[in-house]
Scaffold this active site. Sequence first.
Site, mmCIF file in Angstrom:
data_model
loop_
_atom_site.group_PDB
_atom_site.id
_atom_site.type_symbol
_atom_site.label_atom_id
_atom_site.label_comp_id
_atom_site.label_asym_id
_atom_site.label_seq_id
_atom_site.Cartn_x
_atom_site.Cartn_y
_atom_site.Cartn_z
ATOM 1 C CB SER A 1 5.674 -1.647 11.867
ATOM 2 O OG SER A 1 5.239 -0.315 12.039
ATOM 3 N N GLY B 1 5.090 1.339 4.610
ATOM 4 C CA GLY B 1 6.368 1.973 4.309
ATOM 5 C C GLY B 1 7.381 1.073 3.637
ATOM 6 C CE LYS C 1 -0.050 3.259 4.798
ATOM 7 N NZ LYS C 1 0.172 3.397 6.255
ATOM 8 C CG ASN D 1 -1.748 1.240 1.360
ATOM 9 O OD1 ASN D 1 -1.912 1.993 0.401
ATOM 10 N ND2 ASN D 1 -2.288 1.472 2.543
ATOM 11 C CG HIS E 1 -5.611 1.775 5.621
ATOM 12 N ND1 HIS E 1 -5.099 2.722 6.483
ATOM 13 C CD2 HIS E 1 -4.607 0.889 5.394
ATOM 14 C CE1 HIS E 1 -3.837 2.437 6.748
ATOM 15 N NE2 HIS E 1 -3.510 1.331 6.105
ATOM 16 C CD GLU F 1 -3.363 -2.234 7.715
ATOM 17 O OE1 GLU F 1 -2.376 -2.383 6.998
ATOM 18 O OE2 GLU F 1 -4.091 -1.227 7.684
ATOM 19 N N GLY G 1 2.868 2.529 10.755
ATOM 20 C CA GLY G 1 3.752 3.656 10.519
ATOM 21 C C GLY G 1 4.470 4.162 11.756
ATOM 22 C CD GLU H 1 -2.687 5.571 6.916
ATOM 23 O OE1 GLU H 1 -1.612 5.274 7.447
ATOM 24 O OE2 GLU H 1 -2.862 5.574 5.676
#
Length: 250
Positions: free
Chosen positions: A212, A234, A11, A9, A96, A166, A172, A98
């Site tokens: 992570s 990431g 982002k 992902n 998600h 998640e 993150g 976020e």
Amino acid sequence: MRRKIVVGNWKMNNTIAESVELATAIAEKVGGDGVTCEVGIAPTFPALHEVGKVIEWSGIRLCAQNCHYENDGAFTGEVSTRMLAAAGCSYVIVGHSERRQYFGETSQIVNRKVQKALAEGLSVIMCVGETLDERERGVTDEVVATQVVEGLADVTDLTNLVIAYEPVWAIGTGKTATSQQAQDVHAMIRAKVAELYGQQAADHLRIQYGGSVKPSNAVELFGMPDIDGGLIGGASLKVDDFMGIVEAAG
């Protein structure tokens, strides 16, 4: 035997040119022999078409990061599932943390998106997870189970659905749930799905872990009996890191 699935992902990162460069490098590695897991990447909306062209030969799945629950209309800034399908997407990420945290998405909104995407023929990665406060209060199972039940309301067929667990506090942040903590929640999710849809459906459902994930912890995480791969943030922006995770999945 459930086939592992690893999805990057990206982002809100990378221009179209940067996305094509990264996708090309990943495709060159995934497209060779030795990768047995399913691999997907989710670039930004502007890059979907160009990225789709450079990964088409490799078997990598083109994924979208979000969708709307209507086909079209006066919804400025939104993208419909039929547009994503026309752009070559085979997966869409829904719910998600976020999106829930920053854009106010409720499980009811997530459910509408899940139903619309499945009806359009897209496969869905539905995200669930608890905040740090909820983890510390000991209500992780209750929170995540509720998100699963509400997100899957009126969904009758899980064939084209993946759930991604998640923990919000591990996205993150550099923190990650221990392998056993992740496994415990994955097992609970599978048990809840068995309660809703029967054991056979639960046994076939793939449940990813996100939070992570790195090459250094991927082997242990993916070795857990109910963890079927990862939704990677990431680390998916670096070819070597992402491929290390893909290789850990098989």
